[in-house]
Design an enzyme around this catalytic site. Structure first.
Site, PDB file in Angstrom:
ATOM      1  N   ARG A 179      12.474  -1.560  10.789  1.00 53.02           N
ATOM      2  CA  ARG A 179      11.382  -0.871  11.480  1.00 53.02           C
ATOM      3  C   ARG A 179      11.154  -1.477  12.845  1.00 53.02           C
ATOM      4  O   ARG A 179      11.177  -2.700  13.011  1.00 53.02           O
ATOM      5  CB  ARG A 179      10.093  -1.013  10.655  1.00 53.02           C
ATOM      6  CG  ARG A 179       9.775   0.226   9.871  1.00 53.02           C
ATOM      7  CD  ARG A 179       8.557   0.024   8.988  1.00 53.02           C
ATOM      8  NE  ARG A 179       7.318  -0.210   9.736  1.00 53.02           N
ATOM      9  CZ  ARG A 179       6.107  -0.040   9.203  1.00 53.02           C
ATOM     10  NH1 ARG A 179       5.993   0.359   7.944  1.00 53.02           N
ATOM     11  NH2 ARG A 179       5.027  -0.285   9.904  1.00 53.02           N
ATOM     12  N   ARG A 237       0.305  -7.393  14.654  1.00 58.50           N
ATOM     13  CA  ARG A 237      -0.266  -6.502  13.637  1.00 58.50           C
ATOM     14  C   ARG A 237      -1.169  -7.261  12.678  1.00 58.50           C
ATOM     15  O   ARG A 237      -2.237  -6.780  12.321  1.00 58.50           O
ATOM     16  CB  ARG A 237       0.865  -5.792  12.889  1.00 58.50           C
ATOM     17  CG  ARG A 237       1.529  -4.720  13.763  1.00 58.50           C
ATOM     18  CD  ARG A 237       2.921  -4.374  13.289  1.00 58.50           C
ATOM     19  NE  ARG A 237       2.901  -3.802  11.971  1.00 58.50           N
ATOM     20  CZ  ARG A 237       3.866  -3.968  11.056  1.00 58.50           C
ATOM     21  NH1 ARG A 237       4.908  -4.711  11.342  1.00 58.50           N
ATOM     22  NH2 ARG A 237       3.776  -3.396   9.909  1.00 58.50           N
ATOM     23  N   ARG A 292       8.996  -9.844   6.777  1.00 62.50           N
ATOM     24  CA  ARG A 292      10.298 -10.336   7.279  1.00 62.50           C
ATOM     25  C   ARG A 292      11.436  -9.690   6.500  1.00 62.50           C
ATOM     26  O   ARG A 292      12.438  -9.274   7.059  1.00 62.50           O
ATOM     27  CB  ARG A 292      10.382 -11.852   7.096  1.00 62.50           C
ATOM     28  CG  ARG A 292       9.525 -12.594   8.065  1.00 62.50           C
ATOM     29  CD  ARG A 292      10.237 -13.813   8.652  1.00 62.50           C
ATOM     30  NE  ARG A 292       9.347 -14.434   9.618  1.00 62.50           N
ATOM     31  CZ  ARG A 292       8.488 -15.412   9.315  1.00 62.50           C
ATOM     32  NH1 ARG A 292       8.461 -15.906   8.091  1.00 62.50           N
ATOM     33  NH2 ARG A 292       7.698 -15.899  10.232  1.00 62.50           N
ATOM     34  N   ARG A 344      -8.751   1.798  10.391  1.00 66.52           N
ATOM     35  CA  ARG A 344      -8.298   0.461  10.745  1.00 66.52           C
ATOM     36  C   ARG A 344      -9.258  -0.249  11.673  1.00 66.52           C
ATOM     37  O   ARG A 344      -9.053  -1.412  11.986  1.00 66.52           O
ATOM     38  CB  ARG A 344      -6.953   0.583  11.465  1.00 66.52           C
ATOM     39  CG  ARG A 344      -5.743   0.192  10.622  1.00 66.52           C
ATOM     40  CD  ARG A 344      -4.569   0.303  11.543  1.00 66.52           C
ATOM     41  NE  ARG A 344      -3.371  -0.354  11.143  1.00 66.52           N
ATOM     42  CZ  ARG A 344      -2.408   0.179  10.397  1.00 66.52           C
ATOM     43  NH1 ARG A 344      -2.560   1.349   9.848  1.00 66.52           N
ATOM     44  NH2 ARG A 344      -1.296  -0.482  10.193  1.00 66.52           N
ATOM     45  N   LYS A 400       0.828  -1.209   0.000  1.00 65.95           N
ATOM     46  CA  LYS A 400       0.000   0.000   0.000  1.00 65.95           C
ATOM     47  C   LYS A 400       0.862   1.258   0.000  1.00 65.95           C
ATOM     48  O   LYS A 400       0.554   2.228  -0.685  1.00 65.95           O
ATOM     49  CB  LYS A 400      -0.937   0.040   1.224  1.00 65.95           C
ATOM     50  CG  LYS A 400      -1.934  -1.097   1.287  1.00 65.95           C
ATOM     51  CD  LYS A 400      -2.992  -0.854   2.356  1.00 65.95           C
ATOM     52  CE  LYS A 400      -2.423  -0.711   3.762  1.00 65.95           C
ATOM     53  NZ  LYS A 400      -1.675  -1.908   4.219  1.00 65.95           N
TER      54      LYS A 400
HETATM   55  P1  AMP Z   1       1.523   1.141   9.215  1.00 69.16           P
HETATM   56  O1  AMP Z   1       2.778   1.808   8.770  1.00 69.16           O
HETATM   57  O2  AMP Z   1       0.287   1.635   8.500  1.00 69.16           O
HETATM   58  O3  AMP Z   1       1.618  -0.350   9.208  1.00 69.16           O
HETATM   59  O4  AMP Z   1       1.301   1.580  10.748  1.00 69.16           O
HETATM   60  C1  AMP Z   1       2.276   1.298  11.722  1.00 69.16           C
HETATM   61  C2  AMP Z   1       1.674   1.363  13.111  1.00 69.16           C
HETATM   62  O5  AMP Z   1       1.134   2.655  13.366  1.00 69.16           O
HETATM   63  C3  AMP Z   1       0.520   0.411  13.391  1.00 69.16           C
HETATM   64  O6  AMP Z   1       0.951  -0.895  13.719  1.00 69.16           O
HETATM   65  C4  AMP Z   1      -0.155   1.102  14.573  1.00 69.16           C
HETATM   66  O7  AMP Z   1       0.599   0.949  15.761  1.00 69.16           O
HETATM   67  C5  AMP Z   1      -0.051   2.562  14.156  1.00 69.16           C
HETATM   68  N1  AMP Z   1      -1.189   3.004  13.326  1.00 69.16           N
HETATM   69  C6  AMP Z   1      -1.130   3.468  12.054  1.00 69.16           C
HETATM   70  N2  AMP Z   1      -2.346   3.797  11.597  1.00 69.16           N
HETATM   71  C7  AMP Z   1      -3.213   3.520  12.610  1.00 69.16           C
HETATM   72  C8  AMP Z   1      -4.624   3.626  12.765  1.00 69.16           C
HETATM   73  N3  AMP Z   1      -5.407   4.075  11.767  1.00 69.16           N
HETATM   74  N4  AMP Z   1      -5.150   3.245  13.948  1.00 69.16           N
HETATM   75  C9  AMP Z   1      -4.394   2.791  14.955  1.00 69.16           C
HETATM   76  N5  AMP Z   1      -3.063   2.666  14.881  1.00 69.16           N
HETATM   77  C10 AMP Z   1      -2.460   3.025  13.720  1.00 69.16           C
END
Ligand code: AMP
Length: 192
Positions: free
Chosen positions: A134, A145, A126, A89, A14
């Site tokens: 990260r 996640r 992975r 989410r 994405k």
């Molecule tokens: P991502 O880069 O989109 O995978 O987001 C990384 C992390 O940010 C997630 O695992 C959550 O801890 C937090 N996060 C990002 N977007 C959201 C959201 N819409 N709601 C809650 N936590 C979020």
């Protein structure tokens, strides 16, 4: 106006596709994960608050995220459109987004559902862990996640399917091919 929402599991690409679509159409890529990583790197109040949740791969509370998106979509640069990535989410976030977009008169043009077999998603995460390091790409955080994705986020696919603007994208292919399909989907959505 081109208002795009990206849905799909972590590791589906994405972020990569979101950046390409944003650049192609001259609209911002609004990625909540990137926004939180920037806040953590800055050591801001928000960053300090979300860091433990982020590192563990858990979700940041809805009210915080909804406020963040409300502020972001109020900025001028989203007037011609946006690519929303990583939000909503949870069902509560989706309901808040519906309300917000109604309020500001900016309906979603299309919702792209990135489809990817689970084992491919895990393998990609992975690999990313090795390349990017990260904090939330540890095996344990990855498991959390993906579990939260299934429990909280996957049901949103039906929410958007019911509204009739969901388009599936087969994400387990080279970047340029996926992008080609997305461009086609956007053209079709724009003439609908
Ligand atoms: P991502 O880069 O989109 O995978 O987001 C990384 C992390 O940010 C997630 O695992 C959550 O801890 C937090 N996060 C990002 N977007 C959201 C959201 N819409 N709601 C809650 N936590 C979020």
């Amino acid at each position: 106006m081109l208002n795009v929402l990206l849905l799909g599991p972590q590791g589906a690409g994405k972020g990569t596709q979101g950046k390409l679509v944003a650049a192609e159409h001259g609209i911002p890529h609004v990625a909540t994960g990137d926004m939180l990583r920037a806040a953590i790197a800055d050591g801001s109040e928000l960053g300090r608050q979300v860091r433990p949740l982020y590192d563990a791969g858990r979700l940041v509370p809805d009210d915080l995220m909804i406020e963040l998106i409300r502020d972001r979509l109020a900025r001028e640069d989203t007037a011609e459109g946006f690519v929303l990535d990583g939000f909503p989410r949870t069902p509560a976030q989706a309901a808040a987004l519906d309300e917000l977009l109604d309020e500001i008169g900016r309906p979603l043009t299309v919702v792209l559902e990135f489809q990817l077999p689970e084992e491919v998603a895990i393998e990609r995460l992975r690999r990313r862990a090795e390349d990017e390091g990260r904090a939330d790409d540890t095996p344990e955080a990855i498991r959390t996640r993906l579990r939260l994705y299934h429990e909280e986020t996957e049901p949103l696919i039906e929410h958007y399917r019911a509204r009739g603007n969901l388009v599936g994208v087969r994400a387990d292919r080279p970047v340029a091919e996926v992008f080609g399909d997305i461009q086609q989907a956007l053209e079709q959505a724009a003439v609908r």
